[in-house]
Design an enzyme around this catalytic site. Structure first.
Site, PDB file in Angstrom:
ATOM      1  N   LYS A  32      -3.212  -5.396  -2.611  1.00  0.00           N
ATOM      2  CA  LYS A  32      -2.809  -5.331  -1.196  1.00  0.00           C
ATOM      3  C   LYS A  32      -3.944  -4.677  -0.410  1.00  0.00           C
ATOM      4  CE  LYS A  32       1.364  -4.052  -0.169  1.00  0.00           C
ATOM      5  NZ  LYS A  32       2.568  -3.184  -0.076  1.00  0.00           N
TER       6      LYS A  32
HETATM    7  C1  E4P Z   1       5.491  -3.687   1.478  1.00  0.00           C
HETATM    8  O1  E4P Z   1       4.671  -4.316   0.923  1.00  0.00           O
HETATM    9  C2  E4P Z   1       5.247  -2.638   2.494  1.00  0.00           C
HETATM   10  O2  E4P Z   1       4.287  -1.744   2.024  1.00  0.00           O
HETATM   11  C3  E4P Z   1       6.494  -1.932   2.826  1.00  0.00           C
HETATM   12  O3  E4P Z   1       7.568  -2.816   2.938  1.00  0.00           O
HETATM   13  C4  E4P Z   1       6.383  -1.041   4.044  1.00  0.00           C
HETATM   14  O4  E4P Z   1       7.642  -0.537   4.303  1.00  0.00           O
HETATM   15  P1  E4P Z   1       7.952   0.782   5.110  1.00  0.00           P
HETATM   16  O5  E4P Z   1       7.952   0.429   6.563  1.00  0.00           O
HETATM   17  O6  E4P Z   1       9.291   1.186   4.630  1.00  0.00           O
HETATM   18  O7  E4P Z   1       6.890   1.776   4.762  1.00  0.00           O
END
Ligand code: E4P
Length: 221
Positions: free
Chosen positions: A86
């Site tokens: 990512k």
């Molecule tokens: C997923 O890949 C993201 O990192 C995640 O859903 C972010 O979510 P949050 O807004 O709860 O941090």
């Protein structure tokens, strides 16, 4: 539609993988730090419960393109296949996405707050795009931005797929499934809320109680 679990909790993944069809697991640095485990522990535990076909995503930490690429190499070396990196869509991240794709890595563009950011990351070759639905909702029309992105990609011929992320409730997930989203990544507690309905268990209790009252057993035969 593919369902990913947004978690560092391997037990929750094992449990839900038995109940549902789970395409893989996404993590981010916050999820990992909150787990109280090291990234190495989280990776080892997760890889022990995932099947080779389930994808696993971990995020780079460095903020410059060169450092991100080095992090990406470490992440991709954790597993032979279906390991994805990512990379946030900062300007340096955009550079790193191009470089990682040039090396053939599986790349998810993350920390996406607008459809345009996602589209540009798709043009750089990102395989997956993770718009942060709930966080975008806090700033405006998050669901609407994702709907725009679905249309933008459909007309572009770009192969990138959306894995909508950052959901805080079942309704946000429902809205995107209704709109034909390709994939979502959802925390296990929100997924359980999608399955569970008190009336379903009440209905089952009613059926089985009636069966037992008539035939004296709580199984079919
Ligand atoms: C997923 O890949 C993201 O990192 C995640 O859903 C972010 O979510 P949050 O807004 O709860 O941090």
């Amino acid at each position: 539609m593919e369902l990913f679990l947004d978690t560092a909790d391997a037990r929750a993944v094992a449990e839900l993988s038995e109940v549902l069809t789970v395409a893989g697991v996404t993590t981010n640095p916050t999820i990992i730090t909150k787990s109280g485990k090291t990234p190495e522990q989280v990776a080892a535990e997760m890889l022990a419960v995932l099947s080779p076909d389930q994808k696993f995503f971990m995020q780079v930490i460095a903020e410059d393109a060169e450092g991100m690429l080095a992090d990406a190499h470490r992440i991709c070396s954790l597993r032979e296949k279906n390991m994805c990196v990512k990379i946030p869509v900062t300007p340096e991240g955009m550079k790193a996405i191009k470089a990682a794709k040039a090396e053939g890595m599986c790349v998810l563009a993350t920390a996406i707050y607008t459809a345009d950011q996602a589209f540009l990351a798709a043009m750089n070759g990102a395989d997956h795009l993770a718009p942060y639905v709930n966080r975008m909702e806090s700033l405006g029309d998050g669901v609407g931005q994702v709907l725009d992105l679905i249309q933008m990609l459909a007309g572009s011929g770009l192969p990138a797929g959306i894995i909508a992320a950052s959901f805080k409730n079942v309704y946000q997930v429902h809205q995107l499934i209704t709109a034909g989203i390709q994939a979502v990544t959802v925390a296990p507690d929100v997924v359980w809320s999608m399955i569970g309905h008190p009336s379903t268990q009440l209905a089952v209790d009613e059926f089985v109680d009636a069966w037992e009252a008539s035939f004296g057993r709580r199984t079919f035969a």
